[in-house]
Enzyme design. Structure first.
Site, mmCIF file in Angstrom:
data_model
loop_
_atom_site.group_PDB
_atom_site.id
_atom_site.type_symbol
_atom_site.label_atom_id
_atom_site.label_comp_id
_atom_site.label_asym_id
_atom_site.label_seq_id
_atom_site.Cartn_x
_atom_site.Cartn_y
_atom_site.Cartn_z
ATOM 1 N N TYR A 24 39.303 11.102 76.001
ATOM 2 C CA TYR A 24 39.790 12.448 75.651
ATOM 3 C C TYR A 24 41.258 12.608 76.043
ATOM 4 O O TYR A 24 42.092 13.030 75.224
ATOM 5 C CB TYR A 24 38.916 13.485 76.365
ATOM 6 C CG TYR A 24 39.374 14.909 76.218
ATOM 7 C CD1 TYR A 24 39.314 15.571 74.988
ATOM 8 C CD2 TYR A 24 39.840 15.617 77.324
ATOM 9 C CE1 TYR A 24 39.719 16.889 74.868
ATOM 10 C CE2 TYR A 24 40.234 16.939 77.214
ATOM 11 C CZ TYR A 24 40.181 17.572 75.983
ATOM 12 O OH TYR A 24 40.584 18.880 75.866
HETATM 13 P P1 NAD Z 1 35.251 24.724 71.494
HETATM 14 O O1 NAD Z 1 34.323 23.588 71.399
HETATM 15 O O2 NAD Z 1 34.744 26.068 71.881
HETATM 16 O O3 NAD Z 1 36.093 24.890 70.141
HETATM 17 C C1 NAD Z 1 36.526 23.775 69.417
HETATM 18 C C2 NAD Z 1 36.630 24.201 67.986
HETATM 19 O O4 NAD Z 1 36.962 23.060 67.188
HETATM 20 C C3 NAD Z 1 35.322 24.758 67.467
HETATM 21 O O5 NAD Z 1 35.585 25.915 66.698
HETATM 22 C C4 NAD Z 1 34.791 23.633 66.600
HETATM 23 O O6 NAD Z 1 33.960 24.100 65.553
HETATM 24 C C5 NAD Z 1 36.094 23.057 66.066
HETATM 25 N N1 NAD Z 1 35.911 21.726 65.519
HETATM 26 C C6 NAD Z 1 35.204 20.693 66.047
HETATM 27 N N2 NAD Z 1 35.239 19.651 65.217
HETATM 28 C C7 NAD Z 1 35.985 20.028 64.141
HETATM 29 C C8 NAD Z 1 36.379 19.379 62.951
HETATM 30 N N3 NAD Z 1 36.009 18.118 62.688
HETATM 31 N N4 NAD Z 1 37.133 20.062 62.066
HETATM 32 C C9 NAD Z 1 37.510 21.351 62.301
HETATM 33 N N5 NAD Z 1 37.161 22.011 63.425
HETATM 34 C C10 NAD Z 1 36.406 21.349 64.325
HETATM 35 O O7 NAD Z 1 36.393 24.258 72.493
HETATM 36 P P2 NAD Z 1 37.660 24.986 73.145
HETATM 37 O O8 NAD Z 1 37.493 24.860 74.602
HETATM 38 O O9 NAD Z 1 37.912 26.301 72.545
HETATM 39 O O10 NAD Z 1 38.779 23.928 72.718
HETATM 40 C C11 NAD Z 1 39.839 24.222 71.835
HETATM 41 C C12 NAD Z 1 40.959 23.236 72.098
HETATM 42 O O11 NAD Z 1 41.416 23.403 73.439
HETATM 43 C C13 NAD Z 1 40.540 21.760 71.970
HETATM 44 O O12 NAD Z 1 41.594 21.037 71.359
HETATM 45 C C14 NAD Z 1 40.393 21.327 73.413
HETATM 46 O O13 NAD Z 1 40.598 19.952 73.577
HETATM 47 C C15 NAD Z 1 41.452 22.162 74.092
HETATM 48 N N6 NAD Z 1 41.259 22.363 75.519
HETATM 49 C C16 NAD Z 1 40.144 22.988 76.002
HETATM 50 C C17 NAD Z 1 40.015 23.161 77.372
HETATM 51 C C18 NAD Z 1 38.809 23.814 77.989
HETATM 52 O O14 NAD Z 1 38.619 23.685 79.201
HETATM 53 N N7 NAD Z 1 38.000 24.536 77.253
HETATM 54 C C19 NAD Z 1 41.029 22.719 78.245
HETATM 55 C C20 NAD Z 1 42.150 22.101 77.703
HETATM 56 C C21 NAD Z 1 42.247 21.926 76.341
#
Ligand code: NAD
Length: 252
Positions: free
Chosen positions: A160
């Site tokens: 990741y």
């Molecule tokens: P989440 O799983 O709630 O949301 C991720 C979104 O991406 C969802 O809406 C999902 O449907 C969508 N998705 C997944 N596969 C897809 C695809 N093939 N095509 C289009 N959409 C797709 O996660 P989140 O925590 O809201 O994460 C959002 C972003 O933030 C991600 O890039 C994640 O890596 C990043 N992030 C999250 C955190 C955390 O702790 N939650 C921390 C740092 C970074």
């Protein structure tokens, strides 16, 4: 939801937020809409959640449409922007948010896990930038979502964090290429945020341990991330490009 910027700050602008049917992406879509933007709520599988998000935005007086596109597919990415242009006539801001995270120790990582992560998080982000740039003009903005786990050496996060390392490097490399077109590109790297992606598979004890790694002793919430993204998308951020902003409550 209260607008982060005044309600007309993004009036007339069109924003695509990838993966915005839930989590951080959904909150960003709502925040852009509350600040006057036309918002594309992109989803791949969760049509119902995407439509609910659009409905919530419209109920608040905002403009949004849901568009299906699997960000792992270059054909879908191109279709996403074509449909955005058909719907709203222009593109001003891309937020590359769609992402997946599965933590595994080195010995358990399969080729399939590796490819799935890189295909969406890294390749999807890259080709969404490529497709968006065809439509972005002077003042265009790209914000790529990275992660603050890049700054640590947490076991299990190698694949990741590797994908997000690529995202941050794309952000730096593309800055000078896009500058002459008047487009900025930056990354926002959240720390742990209270979403399904973060919570899935973690024990209460693990969550408490991670919560203790920032300056405030609480988990980040989706609304803690949106302000930085909207700022980087705004006219006020015109002199900022190629940067990564770590939005993590001092997570270390
Ligand atoms: P989440 O799983 O709630 O949301 C991720 C979104 O991406 C969802 O809406 C999902 O449907 C969508 N998705 C997944 N596969 C897809 C695809 N093939 N095509 C289009 N959409 C797709 O996660 P989140 O925590 O809201 O994460 C959002 C972003 O933030 C991600 O890039 C994640 O890596 C990043 N992030 C999250 C955190 C955390 O702790 N939650 C921390 C740092 C970074």
């Amino acid at each position: 939801m209260n607008p982060i910027f005044h309600s007309g700050a993004f009036a007339g602008k069109t924003v695509v937020v990838t993966g915005s049917s839930r989590g951080i992406g959904k909150k960003m879509a709502q925040a852009f809409a509350a600040s006057g933007a036309n918002v594309v709520v992109n989803y791949s599988g969760s049509q119902q959640q995407a439509e609910e998000t659009v409905q919530q935005i419209q109920d608040q007086g905002g403009q949004a449409v849901a568009i299906r596109a699997d960000l792992s597919s270059i054909a879908d990415i191109r279709a996403l922007f074509d449909q955005t242009l058909e719907q709203f006539g222009r593109l001003d801001i891309l937020v590359n948010n769609a992402g997946i995270m599965n933590t595994l120790p080195l010995a358990q990582v399969t080729e399939e896990d590796f490819d799935r992560h890189f295909t969406l998080n890294a390749k999807g982000t890259f080709f969404a930038c490529q497709a968006a740039v065809e439509h972005l003009g002077e003042g265009g903005r790209i914000i790529n979502i990275s992660t603050s786990v890049i700054g640590g050496m947490l076991p299990g996060y190698s694949v990741y964090a590797g994908t997000k390392g690529a995202v941050e490097q794309f952000t730096r490399q593309l800055a000078k290429e896009l500058g002459p077109k008047g487009i900025t590109i930056n990354a926002v790297a959240p720390g742990p945020v209270n979403t399904e992606l973060f919570l899935e598979g973690k024990s209460e004890q693990q969550i408490a341990g991670i919560t203790g790694m920032n300056a405030f002793g609480r988990l980040g919430e989706t609304e803690d991330i949106t302000g930085a993204v909207l700022f980087l998308a705004s006219e006020e951020a015109r002199w900022i490009t190629g940067q990564t902003l770590r939005v993590n409550g001092g997570f270390n």
